[in-house]
Write a protein that holds these residues in place. Sequence first.
Motif, short mmCIF file in Angstrom:
data_model
loop_
_atom_site.label_atom_id
_atom_site.label_comp_id
_atom_site.label_asym_id
_atom_site.label_seq_id
_atom_site.Cartn_x
_atom_site.Cartn_y
_atom_site.Cartn_z
N UNK A 52 39.44 41.06 31.70
CA UNK A 52 39.76 41.93 32.84
C UNK A 52 40.61 41.21 33.87
N UNK A 53 40.32 39.93 34.10
CA UNK A 53 41.12 39.18 35.06
C UNK A 53 42.56 39.10 34.57
N UNK A 54 42.76 38.84 33.30
CA UNK A 54 44.13 38.78 32.75
C UNK A 54 44.83 40.13 32.88
N UNK A 55 44.09 41.22 32.64
CA UNK A 55 44.69 42.55 32.79
C UNK A 55 45.13 42.79 34.23
N UNK A 56 44.27 42.38 35.17
CA UNK A 56 44.55 42.64 36.58
C UNK A 56 45.64 41.73 37.15
N UNK A 57 45.94 40.64 36.45
CA UNK A 57 46.95 39.69 36.95
C UNK A 57 48.16 39.63 36.02
N UNK A 58 48.34 40.67 35.23
CA UNK A 58 49.49 40.73 34.30
C UNK A 58 49.54 39.51 33.39
N UNK A 59 48.35 39.05 32.98
CA UNK A 59 48.26 37.95 32.04
C UNK A 59 48.31 36.56 32.64
N UNK A 60 48.57 36.47 33.94
CA UNK A 60 48.79 35.16 34.56
C UNK A 60 47.51 34.38 34.81
N UNK A 61 46.41 35.07 35.11
CA UNK A 61 45.21 34.40 35.56
C UNK A 61 45.26 34.13 37.05
N UNK A 62 44.21 33.55 37.59
CA UNK A 62 44.12 33.30 39.03
C UNK A 62 44.21 31.80 39.32
N UNK A 63 44.66 31.44 40.52
CA UNK A 63 44.75 30.02 40.86
C UNK A 63 43.41 29.41 41.26
N UNK A 64 42.43 30.28 41.62
CA UNK A 64 41.17 29.78 42.16
C UNK A 64 40.02 30.68 41.73
N UNK A 65 38.96 30.06 41.23
CA UNK A 65 37.71 30.78 40.94
C UNK A 65 36.61 30.18 41.80
N UNK A 66 35.90 31.02 42.52
CA UNK A 66 34.76 30.60 43.34
C UNK A 66 33.49 31.03 42.60
N UNK A 67 32.77 30.06 42.05
CA UNK A 67 31.67 30.33 41.13
C UNK A 67 30.37 29.76 41.67
N UNK A 83 45.04 25.21 48.95
CA UNK A 83 46.09 25.74 49.84
C UNK A 83 46.47 27.18 49.46
N UNK A 84 45.58 28.11 49.78
CA UNK A 84 45.84 29.52 49.47
C UNK A 84 46.92 30.09 50.39
N UNK A 85 47.66 31.05 49.86
CA UNK A 85 48.72 31.69 50.65
C UNK A 85 48.63 33.21 50.47
N UNK A 86 49.14 33.97 51.43
CA UNK A 86 49.10 35.43 51.31
C UNK A 86 49.71 35.88 49.98
N UNK A 87 49.05 36.82 49.34
CA UNK A 87 49.51 37.32 48.05
C UNK A 87 48.78 36.71 46.87
N UNK A 88 48.08 35.59 47.08
CA UNK A 88 47.31 34.97 46.00
C UNK A 88 46.12 35.85 45.62
N UNK A 89 45.70 35.75 44.38
CA UNK A 89 44.53 36.46 43.88
C UNK A 89 43.46 35.44 43.51
N UNK A 90 42.21 35.69 43.89
CA UNK A 90 41.11 34.80 43.56
C UNK A 90 40.04 35.58 42.80
N UNK A 91 39.26 34.87 41.98
CA UNK A 91 38.10 35.45 41.31
C UNK A 91 36.85 34.95 42.02
N UNK A 92 35.98 35.87 42.40
CA UNK A 92 34.78 35.56 43.16
C UNK A 92 33.56 36.07 42.41
N UNK A 93 32.71 35.18 41.96
CA UNK A 93 31.47 35.60 41.33
C UNK A 93 30.42 35.94 42.40
N UNK A 94 29.45 36.78 42.02
CA UNK A 94 28.39 37.22 42.95
C UNK A 94 29.01 37.81 44.21
#
Length: 323
Positions: free
Chosen positions: A199-214, A136-147
Amino acid sequence: MAYAIRFHETGGPEVLRREQVTVGAPGPGEVRVRHEAVGLNFADTYFRTGLYPAPLPAGIGVEAAGVVEAVGQGVTHVAEGDRVTYTGSPLGAYSSERVMPADSLIRLPDGIDFETAAAMTMRGLTASYLLRRIHPLKPGDTILLHAAAGGVGLIVSQWAKLLGLTVIGTVSTEEKAALARAHGCDHTILYRQENVAERVRQLTDGAGVPLVLDSVGKDTVAGSMASLRRRGLLVCFGTSSGVPPLDAMKLVQHGSLFVTRPALADYIADPAERDDLAGELFGHVAAGRIGIRVGQRFALEDAVTAHRTLEAGRTTGSSILIP
């Protein structure tokens, strides 16, 4: 004379053979389709190597676009002359024409050409379920996308921007990074030179992302888990580097993570859901909101070269085969 690419034993790209075939009339529930373009997908290599078992000898490929030349008894949702596309059908898409189950076919809007359809049906439907069904993604969420510069990655990045998401994408080269950013990726990480999780932690102020698409697998799973926030979801939807080992205790150690290994087939098994996902995808593409990049075109008879190029990681965007 019709022809197809087939293999009689599993192994490297060299096992693929061009063979003349006889294509008969469609039976009940079947159609005969003349292919105009065929999709080249990394999953095709899994069948060729035996990772996905198939009775031998076998055809190869599950995605193509073309024209219906004949319909069998009981087929009502497509007719002779219809432009169609498909993915997830029985093996055999690497062919100039074939008889196949009609239920696999999706009618193609006039505004989408055959090459675009073959380049996007599997990748686009994959992007569709990843963004519209998995979490259930919402506007403002950050995701990590490989490839992020691959066929699915470029579609996901564009679609994510329509949903108001921020995308962090991993790529192997500066060239691919530029391509990913041009398609909506907000931040790129050169995974061979940088620590992805840091790098992900740096970009998210240490929080991490809710979703990784790998879609990579073994080579990226550790960094994927380390990039997730507490109770985040790792979606392992591909295994281009091999099947990742998953230790349940690692999920606990990284914050009670969730993991899923989905398959497109399970998200398009229901024709109504498939048509819903395809309708949204086709609408975005036809309107120009999502562009489909065909990075490589190969003659169908050059399938061996196509597979070698694909497995060497020398492709960007989508790849197609032309009969």
